[in-house]
Design a protein around this motif. Structure first.
Motif, PDB file in Angstrom:
ATOM      1  N   HIS A 166       0.710  -0.759  -0.197  1.00 39.88           N
ATOM      2  CA  HIS A 166       0.136  -0.022   0.665  1.00 39.88           C
ATOM      3  C   HIS A 166       0.942   0.780  -0.131  1.00 39.88           C
ATOM      4  O   HIS A 166       1.811   1.436   0.388  1.00 39.88           O
ATOM      5  CB  HIS A 166      -0.694   0.054   1.339  1.00 39.88           C
ATOM      6  N   GLN A 167       0.596   2.261  -0.871  1.00 40.90           N
ATOM      7  CA  GLN A 167       0.889   3.520  -0.533  1.00 40.90           C
ATOM      8  C   GLN A 167       0.268   4.663  -0.993  1.00 40.90           C
ATOM      9  O   GLN A 167      -0.951   4.318  -1.697  1.00 40.90           O
ATOM     10  CB  GLN A 167       2.025   3.507  -1.723  1.00 40.90           C
ATOM     11  N   GLY A 168       0.209   5.435  -0.519  1.00 41.27           N
ATOM     12  CA  GLY A 168      -0.442   7.195  -0.604  1.00 41.27           C
ATOM     13  C   GLY A 168      -0.826   7.428  -2.360  1.00 41.27           C
ATOM     14  O   GLY A 168       0.025   6.916  -2.730  1.00 41.27           O
ATOM     15  N   ALA A 169      -1.977   7.872  -2.424  1.00 41.21           N
ATOM     16  CA  ALA A 169      -3.040   8.109  -2.842  1.00 41.21           C
ATOM     17  C   ALA A 169      -2.949   9.339  -3.971  1.00 41.21           C
ATOM     18  O   ALA A 169      -3.947   9.912  -3.303  1.00 41.21           O
ATOM     19  CB  ALA A 169      -3.461   6.932  -4.047  1.00 41.21           C
ATOM     20  N   ASN A 178      -6.176   9.595   2.788  1.00 42.19           N
ATOM     21  CA  ASN A 178      -7.060   8.206   3.836  1.00 42.19           C
ATOM     22  C   ASN A 178      -7.305   7.092   2.071  1.00 42.19           C
ATOM     23  O   ASN A 178      -7.317   6.798   2.332  1.00 42.19           O
ATOM     24  CB  ASN A 178      -8.108   8.766   4.221  1.00 42.19           C
ATOM     25  N   LEU A 179      -6.656   8.095   1.299  1.00 40.64           N
ATOM     26  CA  LEU A 179      -7.048   7.633  -0.363  1.00 40.64           C
ATOM     27  C   LEU A 179      -5.457   6.966  -0.469  1.00 40.64           C
ATOM     28  O   LEU A 179      -4.477   7.077  -0.273  1.00 40.64           O
ATOM     29  CB  LEU A 179      -6.836   8.213  -0.928  1.00 40.64           C
ATOM     30  N   LYS A 180      -5.884   5.238  -0.554  1.00 38.53           N
ATOM     31  CA  LYS A 180      -4.350   3.992  -0.936  1.00 38.53           C
ATOM     32  C   LYS A 180      -4.698   3.582  -2.319  1.00 38.53           C
ATOM     33  O   LYS A 180      -5.389   2.849  -2.472  1.00 38.53           O
ATOM     34  CB  LYS A 180      -3.755   3.619  -0.162  1.00 38.53           C
ATOM     35  N   PHE A 181      -2.992   3.368  -2.583  1.00 40.54           N
ATOM     36  CA  PHE A 181      -3.424   2.572  -3.624  1.00 40.54           C
ATOM     37  C   PHE A 181      -2.423   0.638  -3.440  1.00 40.54           C
ATOM     38  O   PHE A 181      -1.379   1.543  -2.713  1.00 40.54           O
ATOM     39  CB  PHE A 181      -2.520   3.567  -4.680  1.00 40.54           C
ATOM     40  N   GLY A 229      -5.586  -1.980  -6.812  1.00 38.20           N
ATOM     41  CA  GLY A 229      -6.557  -1.698  -6.541  1.00 38.20           C
ATOM     42  C   GLY A 229      -6.554   0.425  -5.798  1.00 38.20           C
ATOM     43  O   GLY A 229      -5.308   0.525  -5.590  1.00 38.20           O
ATOM     44  N   LEU A 230      -7.470   0.577  -5.206  1.00 38.50           N
ATOM     45  CA  LEU A 230      -7.982   1.756  -4.247  1.00 38.50           C
ATOM     46  C   LEU A 230      -8.471   1.530  -3.037  1.00 38.50           C
ATOM     47  O   LEU A 230      -9.320   0.643  -3.403  1.00 38.50           O
ATOM     48  CB  LEU A 230      -8.218   3.237  -5.282  1.00 38.50           C
ATOM     49  N   SER A 252     -13.123  -0.257  -1.235  1.00 38.47           N
ATOM     50  CA  SER A 252     -11.824  -0.019  -1.896  1.00 38.47           C
ATOM     51  C   SER A 252     -13.002  -0.177  -3.140  1.00 38.47           C
ATOM     52  O   SER A 252     -14.434  -1.224  -3.465  1.00 38.47           O
ATOM     53  CB  SER A 252     -11.538  -1.478  -1.492  1.00 38.47           C
ATOM     54  N   LEU A 253     -11.559  -0.490  -4.178  1.00 37.19           N
ATOM     55  CA  LEU A 253     -12.336  -1.125  -5.780  1.00 37.19           C
ATOM     56  C   LEU A 253     -11.096  -1.570  -6.571  1.00 37.19           C
ATOM     57  O   LEU A 253     -10.425  -0.651  -6.328  1.00 37.19           O
ATOM     58  CB  LEU A 253     -12.840   0.343  -6.219  1.00 37.19           C
TER      59      LEU A 253
END
Length: 164
Positions: free
Chosen positions: A73-76, A81-84, A124-125, A137-138
């Motif tokens: 996981h990493q920031g997007a 609060n949004l992770k890629f 995903g995100l 998540s998507l």
């Protein structure tokens, strides 16, 4: 095939445009995963701030599939609060007599039970609500089915999770 290429390029661009995050907002999450072929409960556990293990029990028409994923996981988009996330894993399960849906090709029709076994990937995100213990998540779950194939499959998914 154009849709698949567009989605793959879009999700890959998330990886290239995103910034590493310092920490995830939760340690464990339980919830439901709604996929293109299976729906069922899931659990995600963070081993450290950017690495998680996710298990999914996918219930499908005439069968069940157990999937395990290793995710990074990493920031997007520099959005709180949004992770890629992306990763890999495997699945095992069975499908009984009936129709087995496939992405982009003819469906398989089985007259008896079959083992499902293969390799998975995930892109995903995930968004964690800032003031509530919920995450959404998507994702896309490309997979290679080996036991009844080999063939490639692509399963989109929507996850709803309770975090703690």
């Amino acid at each position: 095939m154009k849709k698949f290429t567009f989605i793959a390029v879009l999700l890959t661009s998330f990886l290239l445009l995103s910034k590493r995050s310092d920490a995830q907002d939760y340690k464990t999450a339980v919830g439901l995963k709604f996929g293109g072929y299976e729906n069922g409960p899931s659990i995600k556990y963070f081993m450290d701030s950017n690495t998680a293990l996710e298990g999914i029990v996918g219930i499908r028409n005439h069968g069940v599939v157990f999937t395990g994923l290793y995710e990074l996981h990493q920031g997007a988009f520099n959005t709180a609060n949004l992770k890629f996330y992306y990763g890999f894993g495997a699945h095992v399960g069975s499908v009984g007599k009936g129709v087995y849906k496939r992405f982009g090709s003819d469906d398989n029709v089985y007259n008896d039970s079959h083992l499902l076994l293969g390799a998975d990937a995930v892109l995903g995100l995930e968004y964690k609500l800032p003031d509530a213990p919920f995450a959404f998540s998507l994702d896309l779950n490309p997979r290679v089915e080996l036991a009844t194939g080999p063939f490639f499959d692509l399963a989109p998914g929507l996850g709803l999770k309770y975090t703690f």
